[in-house]
Design a protein around this motif. Structure first.
Motif, PDB file in Angstrom:
ATOM      1  N   ALA A 107       0.829  -1.204   0.000  1.00  0.00           N
ATOM      2  CA  ALA A 107       0.000   0.000   0.000  1.00  0.00           C
ATOM      3  C   ALA A 107       0.863   1.254   0.000  1.00  0.00           C
ATOM      4  CB  ALA A 107      -0.935  -0.008   1.219  1.00  0.00           C
ATOM      5  N   ASN A 108       1.934   1.248   0.788  1.00  0.00           N
ATOM      6  CA  ASN A 108       2.821   2.414   0.829  1.00  0.00           C
ATOM      7  C   ASN A 108       3.550   2.621  -0.489  1.00  0.00           C
ATOM      8  OD1 ASN A 108       2.099   3.120   3.429  1.00  0.00           O
ATOM      9  ND2 ASN A 108       3.767   1.971   4.370  1.00  0.00           N
ATOM     10  N   ALA A 109       3.942   1.534  -1.156  1.00  0.00           N
ATOM     11  CA  ALA A 109       4.620   1.651  -2.454  1.00  0.00           C
ATOM     12  C   ALA A 109       3.661   2.228  -3.502  1.00  0.00           C
ATOM     13  CB  ALA A 109       5.146   0.293  -2.899  1.00  0.00           C
ATOM     14  N   ARG A 110       2.414   1.764  -3.473  1.00  0.00           N
ATOM     15  CA  ARG A 110       1.417   2.297  -4.405  1.00  0.00           C
ATOM     16  C   ARG A 110       1.139   3.764  -4.097  1.00  0.00           C
ATOM     17  NH1 ARG A 110      -3.243  -2.329  -5.312  1.00  0.00           N
ATOM     18  NH2 ARG A 110      -1.883  -3.900  -6.225  1.00  0.00           N
TER      19      ARG A 110
ATOM     20  N   ASN B 297       1.369   9.344  -5.406  1.00  0.00           N
ATOM     21  CA  ASN B 297       1.655  10.698  -4.931  1.00  0.00           C
ATOM     22  C   ASN B 297       2.639  11.402  -5.866  1.00  0.00           C
ATOM     23  OD1 ASN B 297       1.249  12.783  -3.078  1.00  0.00           O
ATOM     24  ND2 ASN B 297       3.033  12.187  -1.885  1.00  0.00           N
ATOM     25  N   ASN B 298       3.709  10.715  -6.255  1.00  0.00           N
ATOM     26  CA  ASN B 298       4.710  11.330  -7.135  1.00  0.00           C
ATOM     27  C   ASN B 298       4.147  11.625  -8.523  1.00  0.00           C
ATOM     28  OD1 ASN B 298       6.786  11.423  -5.268  1.00  0.00           O
ATOM     29  ND2 ASN B 298       7.566   9.417  -5.824  1.00  0.00           N
ATOM     30  N   VAL B 299       3.506  10.652  -9.123  1.00  0.00           N
ATOM     31  CA  VAL B 299       3.039  10.816 -10.506  1.00  0.00           C
ATOM     32  C   VAL B 299       1.858  11.785 -10.574  1.00  0.00           C
ATOM     33  CG1 VAL B 299       2.096   9.647 -12.526  1.00  0.00           C
ATOM     34  CG2 VAL B 299       3.907   8.557 -11.178  1.00  0.00           C
TER      35      VAL B 299
ATOM     36  N   ASP C 202      -6.046   9.502 -18.137  1.00  0.00           N
ATOM     37  CA  ASP C 202      -5.399   8.613 -19.108  1.00  0.00           C
ATOM     38  C   ASP C 202      -3.979   8.355 -18.598  1.00  0.00           C
ATOM     39  OD1 ASP C 202      -3.926   7.501 -21.234  1.00  0.00           O
ATOM     40  OD2 ASP C 202      -5.025   8.637 -22.745  1.00  0.00           O
ATOM     41  N   ILE C 203      -3.765   7.187 -18.023  1.00  0.00           N
ATOM     42  CA  ILE C 203      -2.489   6.890 -17.356  1.00  0.00           C
ATOM     43  C   ILE C 203      -1.331   6.882 -18.343  1.00  0.00           C
ATOM     44  CG2 ILE C 203      -1.218   5.156 -16.027  1.00  0.00           C
ATOM     45  CD1 ILE C 203      -3.871   4.508 -14.637  1.00  0.00           C
ATOM     46  N   ASP C 204      -1.544   6.356 -19.539  1.00  0.00           N
ATOM     47  CA  ASP C 204      -0.455   6.346 -20.522  1.00  0.00           C
ATOM     48  C   ASP C 204      -0.029   7.767 -20.877  1.00  0.00           C
ATOM     49  OD1 ASP C 204      -0.227   3.538 -20.728  1.00  0.00           O
ATOM     50  OD2 ASP C 204      -1.950   3.480 -22.077  1.00  0.00           O
ATOM     51  N   GLN C 205      -0.991   8.626 -21.124  1.00  0.00           N
ATOM     52  CA  GLN C 205      -0.680  10.023 -21.441  1.00  0.00           C
ATOM     53  C   GLN C 205      -0.059  10.724 -20.238  1.00  0.00           C
ATOM     54  OE1 GLN C 205      -0.625  11.500 -24.374  1.00  0.00           O
ATOM     55  NE2 GLN C 205       0.145  13.332 -23.426  1.00  0.00           N
TER      56      GLN C 205
ATOM     57  N   ASN D 224       8.463   2.229 -15.116  1.00  0.00           N
ATOM     58  CA  ASN D 224       7.534   1.126 -15.397  1.00  0.00           C
ATOM     59  C   ASN D 224       6.906   0.587 -14.121  1.00  0.00           C
ATOM     60  OD1 ASN D 224       7.815   1.189 -18.183  1.00  0.00           O
ATOM     61  ND2 ASN D 224       9.563  -0.195 -18.165  1.00  0.00           N
ATOM     62  N   VAL D 225       7.696   0.478 -13.059  1.00  0.00           N
ATOM     63  CA  VAL D 225       7.171   0.021 -11.773  1.00  0.00           C
ATOM     64  C   VAL D 225       6.140   1.022 -11.254  1.00  0.00           C
ATOM     65  CG1 VAL D 225       7.764  -0.413  -9.348  1.00  0.00           C
ATOM     66  CG2 VAL D 225       9.182  -1.371 -11.167  1.00  0.00           C
ATOM     67  N   TYR D 226       6.462   2.305 -11.318  1.00  0.00           N
ATOM     68  CA  TYR D 226       5.523   3.345 -10.879  1.00  0.00           C
ATOM     69  C   TYR D 226       4.221   3.269 -11.667  1.00  0.00           C
ATOM     70  CZ  TYR D 226       8.066   6.298  -7.543  1.00  0.00           C
ATOM     71  OH  TYR D 226       8.664   6.811  -6.424  1.00  0.00           O
ATOM     72  N   LYS D 227       4.346   3.057 -12.958  1.00  0.00           N
ATOM     73  CA  LYS D 227       3.153   2.980 -13.800  1.00  0.00           C
ATOM     74  C   LYS D 227       2.278   1.800 -13.383  1.00  0.00           C
ATOM     75  CE  LYS D 227       1.824   3.181 -18.671  1.00  0.00           C
ATOM     76  NZ  LYS D 227       2.353   3.232 -20.043  1.00  0.00           N
ATOM     77  N   GLY D 228       2.899   0.657 -13.157  1.00  0.00           N
ATOM     78  CA  GLY D 228       2.144  -0.525 -12.730  1.00  0.00           C
ATOM     79  C   GLY D 228       1.473  -0.318 -11.383  1.00  0.00           C
TER      80      GLY D 228
END
Length: 185
Positions: A28-31, A36-38, A54-57, A76-80
């Protein structure tokens, strides 16, 4: 105004999952850190309903604004993590009574986990990851960290390692390799 689908509501939701034991606290903290960052690059209006972003955009924008601070693997990890957080958030918003988090195991959803047999066997190993070999002629030239290229509405390709002094001949060589990868169907 802080709506029930806002950035803040998503972050509060991730805290709730950890506090209630519905998700491993570290997960949960990693997510939450990724979200929070993105999502920090969103303006107030965009952040009012993160379920329609739109997450990709968003990741194209994030890579352009802050990508130099992260390795491509980290992006990529952040996106997932962000996608998983928003999917869980949407599912919870739709029906809190039947909600179950889509917790991942080694980067794979629970349904994709390897099954163990009677002898402790696991499924086939993951395919090897291609890693380019570094040149032996010296250090590589300075290069662009990550160059995101949107090629479809739902797909952004990221190119890494392009030198700042890329020549037209080198660009053609790269383009020819990519053309050779295209399917003819």
């Amino acid at each position: 105004m802080d709506g029930k689908k806002s950035r803040k509501s998503l972050l509060d939701f991730l805290d709730y999952l950890a506090k209630k034991g519905l998700m491993n606290k570290a997960t949960a903290n990693a997510r939450k850190a990724a979200a929070n960052n993105v999502l920090s690059i969103l303006d107030e209006n965009e952040a009012d309903d993160v379920t329609v972003v739109d997450i990709d955009q968003l990741f194209v924008r994030f890579a352009n604004l802050q990508g130099s601070k992260y390795k491509p693997e980290s992006l990529n990890v952040y996106k997932g993590r962000l996608k998983a957080a928003i999917v869980d958030f949407k599912n919870y918003q739709n029906n809190p009574m039947t909600f179950r988090p889509a917790v991942q195991f080694n980067g794979r959803k629970a349904a994709e986990r390897p099954k163990t047999g009677g002898q402790g066997e696991v499924g086939p190993p993951d395919p090897p990851v291609f890693r380019p070999v570094a040149s032996v002629s010296g250090p590589p030239p300075a290069s662009v960290s990550v160059l995101p290229i949107p090629i479809r509405p739902d797909l952004v390709v990221q190119i890494q390692g392009l030198p700042y002094d890329l020549t037209a001949a080198e660009a053609s060589k790269i383009a020819n390799v990519i053309r050779a990868m295209a399917s003819t169907e």
